[in-house]
Design a protein around this motif. Structure first.
Motif, PDB file in Angstrom:
ATOM      1  N   THR A   1      10.444  -2.962  31.700  1.00 23.66           N
ATOM      2  CA  THR A   1      11.007  -4.308  31.803  1.00 23.66           C
ATOM      3  C   THR A   1      12.427  -4.258  32.344  1.00 23.66           C
ATOM      4  O   THR A   1      12.816  -5.062  33.203  1.00 23.66           O
ATOM      5  CB  THR A   1      10.989  -5.001  30.430  1.00 23.66           C
ATOM      6  OG1 THR A   1       9.650  -5.011  29.920  1.00 23.66           O
ATOM      7  CG2 THR A   1      11.487  -6.433  30.531  1.00 23.66           C
ATOM      8  N   ALA A   2      13.209  -3.299  31.865  1.00 24.55           N
ATOM      9  CA  ALA A   2      14.584  -3.155  32.343  1.00 24.55           C
ATOM     10  C   ALA A   2      14.621  -2.737  33.807  1.00 24.55           C
ATOM     11  O   ALA A   2      15.423  -3.259  34.595  1.00 24.55           O
ATOM     12  CB  ALA A   2      15.328  -2.133  31.481  1.00 24.55           C
ATOM     13  N   VAL A   3      13.755  -1.790  34.187  1.00 25.84           N
ATOM     14  CA  VAL A   3      13.701  -1.340  35.582  1.00 25.84           C
ATOM     15  C   VAL A   3      13.404  -2.514  36.509  1.00 25.84           C
ATOM     16  O   VAL A   3      14.038  -2.678  37.561  1.00 25.84           O
ATOM     17  CB  VAL A   3      12.643  -0.228  35.753  1.00 25.84           C
ATOM     18  CG1 VAL A   3      12.366   0.038  37.230  1.00 25.84           C
ATOM     19  CG2 VAL A   3      13.105   1.052  35.075  1.00 25.84           C
ATOM     20  N   ALA A   4      12.442  -3.345  36.122  1.00 29.55           N
ATOM     21  CA  ALA A   4      12.093  -4.507  36.942  1.00 29.55           C
ATOM     22  C   ALA A   4      13.293  -5.428  37.108  1.00 29.55           C
ATOM     23  O   ALA A   4      13.608  -5.870  38.222  1.00 29.55           O
ATOM     24  CB  ALA A   4      10.925  -5.260  36.300  1.00 29.55           C
ATOM     25  N   GLU A   5      13.978  -5.712  36.015  1.00 29.68           N
ATOM     26  CA  GLU A   5      15.125  -6.625  36.069  1.00 29.68           C
ATOM     27  C   GLU A   5      16.264  -6.044  36.900  1.00 29.68           C
ATOM     28  O   GLU A   5      16.884  -6.750  37.715  1.00 29.68           O
ATOM     29  CB  GLU A   5      15.607  -6.918  34.651  1.00 29.68           C
ATOM     30  CG  GLU A   5      16.784  -7.875  34.592  1.00 29.68           C
ATOM     31  CD  GLU A   5      17.186  -8.207  33.169  1.00 29.68           C
ATOM     32  OE1 GLU A   5      18.402  -8.268  32.895  1.00 29.68           O
ATOM     33  OE2 GLU A   5      16.284  -8.409  32.325  1.00 29.68           O
ATOM     34  N   ILE A   6      16.556  -4.766  36.697  1.00 34.33           N
ATOM     35  CA  ILE A   6      17.655  -4.122  37.431  1.00 34.33           C
ATOM     36  C   ILE A   6      17.373  -4.117  38.927  1.00 34.33           C
ATOM     37  O   ILE A   6      18.242  -4.452  39.747  1.00 34.33           O
ATOM     38  CB  ILE A   6      17.870  -2.685  36.909  1.00 34.33           C
ATOM     39  CG1 ILE A   6      18.375  -2.716  35.466  1.00 34.33           C
ATOM     40  CG2 ILE A   6      18.852  -1.924  37.800  1.00 34.33           C
ATOM     41  CD1 ILE A   6      18.261  -1.379  34.751  1.00 34.33           C
ATOM     42  N   ASN A   7      16.156  -3.750  39.302  1.00 34.40           N
ATOM     43  CA  ASN A   7      15.828  -3.676  40.724  1.00 34.40           C
ATOM     44  C   ASN A   7      15.765  -5.049  41.374  1.00 34.40           C
ATOM     45  O   ASN A   7      16.138  -5.221  42.537  1.00 34.40           O
ATOM     46  CB  ASN A   7      14.517  -2.917  40.926  1.00 34.40           C
ATOM     47  CG  ASN A   7      14.689  -1.420  40.721  1.00 34.40           C
ATOM     48  OD1 ASN A   7      15.794  -0.893  40.837  1.00 34.40           O
ATOM     49  ND2 ASN A   7      13.604  -0.729  40.402  1.00 34.40           N
ATOM     50  N   GLU A   8      15.305  -6.050  40.635  1.00 35.05           N
ATOM     51  CA  GLU A   8      15.291  -7.410  41.174  1.00 35.05           C
ATOM     52  C   GLU A   8      16.710  -7.912  41.431  1.00 35.05           C
ATOM     53  O   GLU A   8      16.941  -8.739  42.317  1.00 35.05           O
ATOM     54  CB  GLU A   8      14.568  -8.348  40.206  1.00 35.05           C
ATOM     55  CG  GLU A   8      13.052  -8.167  40.204  1.00 35.05           C
ATOM     56  CD  GLU A   8      12.370  -8.965  39.100  1.00 35.05           C
ATOM     57  OE1 GLU A   8      13.089  -9.548  38.260  1.00 35.05           O
ATOM     58  OE2 GLU A   8      11.130  -8.988  39.071  1.00 35.05           O
ATOM     59  N   ALA A   9      17.672  -7.390  40.652  1.00 32.70           N
ATOM     60  CA  ALA A   9      19.071  -7.812  40.797  1.00 32.70           C
ATOM     61  C   ALA A   9      19.834  -6.960  41.809  1.00 32.70           C
ATOM     62  O   ALA A   9      21.039  -7.150  41.981  1.00 32.70           O
ATOM     63  CB  ALA A   9      19.765  -7.757  39.444  1.00 32.70           C
ATOM     64  N   GLY A  10      19.160  -6.010  42.466  1.00 38.43           N
ATOM     65  CA  GLY A  10      19.825  -5.208  43.483  1.00 38.43           C
ATOM     66  C   GLY A  10      19.984  -3.751  43.147  1.00 38.43           C
ATOM     67  O   GLY A  10      20.587  -2.994  43.912  1.00 38.43           O
ATOM     68  N   GLY A  11      19.468  -3.325  41.980  1.00 32.07           N
ATOM     69  CA  GLY A  11      19.502  -1.914  41.629  1.00 32.07           C
ATOM     70  C   GLY A  11      20.847  -1.464  41.097  1.00 32.07           C
ATOM     71  O   GLY A  11      21.658  -2.257  40.610  1.00 32.07           O
TER      72      GLY A  11
END
Length: 393
Positions: free
Chosen positions: A51-61
């Motif tokens: 879930t965190a990986v998805a959020e971080i990558n959606e925000a630009g990594g």
């Protein structure tokens, strides 16, 4: 066994693909345990990271590059953890390490964080004071747990208590802290029992507790052992003989479905449950549910928060260099599903509120046999103990 965790949402995959086209990923190592008593936390931990990986990558990594979690399972023993962490750093070139780090492992690995030249952010262990420039703890410490229970006990005084706990460092530390608080508030602890870990037969201990039980019971029994104890005590109606039953990592969301009605009436201290109100909490719960197929628990929340903290610190530092990320983490105010949480600079401990929720029968239309009702939320400012004098960076 090695497993690369990949975000599952379409938006995250699209964002990751766009970022990955230009640069390599930022790798975060995860130490995971998929067997033994802690295996009950594995699925929630994995989904929390996803879930965190998805959020971080959606925000630009992280610093414009996609994040990738390199997950390796290990036995849960300190020696195995050190070997696995070393492989993650030396062979896989991870920029930081998180994951399932129980107390015995944390006590061994924290002191190696500087030598490994990597950040270790711990979302699981609570016991012990350990300070290292590169070690940070998301999980509430034993001192914090004790202080939150003391604040709760001050609101709900009880003259006598029994304690049953696993015979581990964490079990003893939590039991001793609780007993001290009870005595300071004018109560007494009558029985203090410690059980083997793991344990399949609690009969002897249930018999002892059944003999002239105190007014309250504190259960400090984790994972699969907690389920076993809950089921076995139900045959004797043990919990019903107490006016109050508190759980310390006992009737937590990861094992509550397995406990079922055997846990009704237990008041459990948790850092997160889906009943928490607010837009951030709902967003996290919805995102986690899409990945896992069910609601998150506090273990998932802590794992998720450890990743979010790393990403925010690395973006603040503008680098993945351990010394710079350590500086960025100190005093960092982390955006979390339960509101802003500060990583205290003095001892690298995350400050956080605590929720006390009672296990109740599930609503008829919920599809759940049991659920939680929040009894009180204690803000960090109302209970947070000061940094330990033993902590010298």
């Amino acid at each position: 066994m090695k497993l690369a965790i990949v975000a599952l949402s379409a938006a995250a995959l699209s964002a990751t693909a766009g970022l990955a086209g230009a640069q390599e990923t930022v790798k975060i190592g995860a130490l995971m345990i998929d067997s033994g008593p802690l295996a009950a936390f594995y699925q929630y931990s994995t989904a929390g990271l996803e879930t965190a990986v998805a959020e971080i990558n959606e925000a630009g990594g992280i610093n414009g590059r996609p994040v990738e979690v390199v997950s390796m399972t290990y036995s849960g023993a300190p020696e195995a953890a050190l070997q696995t962490a070393t492989r993650l750093v030396k062979n896989d070139k991870v920029a930081a390490i998180t994951g399932m780090i129980p107390t015995a492992v944390a006590l061994a690995i924290a002191g190696r964080a500087t030598a490994l030249d990597t950040i270790i952010i711990d979302p699981l262990s609570a016991a012990g004071t350990r300070c290292n420039q590169n070690y940070f703890r998301v999980k509430a410490s034993t001192a914090m747990l004790g202080a939150s229970y003391k604040a709760f006990l001050a609101q709900h005084p009880m003259e006598s208590w029994d304690i049953i706990a696993g015979d581990t460092t964490s079990g003893h530390d939590n039991a001793d802290s609780f007993a001290k608080d009870v005595q300071e508030l004018g109560g007494e602890v009558r029985k203090q029992l410690f059980t083997p870990v793991p344990n399949s037969d609690f009969g002897t201990y249930i018999t002892q507790l059944n003999q002239e039980p105190a007014k309250g019971l504190l259960a400090i029994i984790y994972g699969a052992d907690g389920v076993t104890f809950a089921k076995q005590q139900q045959q004797f109606g043990l919990l019903d003989k107490y006016e109050m039953v508190l759980g310390n990592n006992f009737a937590i969301p990861a094992v509550l479905p397995a406990m079922g009605e055997a846990a009704i009436g237990v008041i459990q201290n948790v850092s997160y449950i889906p009943q928490v109100e607010g837009d951030g909490a709902r967003k996290f719960s919805d995102a986690f549910s899409k990945i896992a197929g069910h609601e998150p628990d506090d273990v998932a929340f802590d794992m998720y928060t450890s990743m979010i903290a790393l990403a925010q610190a690395m973006n603040k530092a503008g680098t993945e260099d351990a010394s710079e990320v350590s500086k960025a983490l100190e005093g960092l105010v982390i955006d979390s599903p339960v509101g802003p949480l500060e990583m205290r600079a003095e001892d690298h401990q995350l400050t956080r509120p605590y929720i006390f929720a009672e296990v109740v029968a599930g609503a008829p239309d919920s599809g759940k046999a049991v659920d939680y009702e929040i009894r009180t939320i204690i803000p960090a400012k109302d209970y947070m103990p000061p940094p330990s004098a033993e902590c010298q960076m």
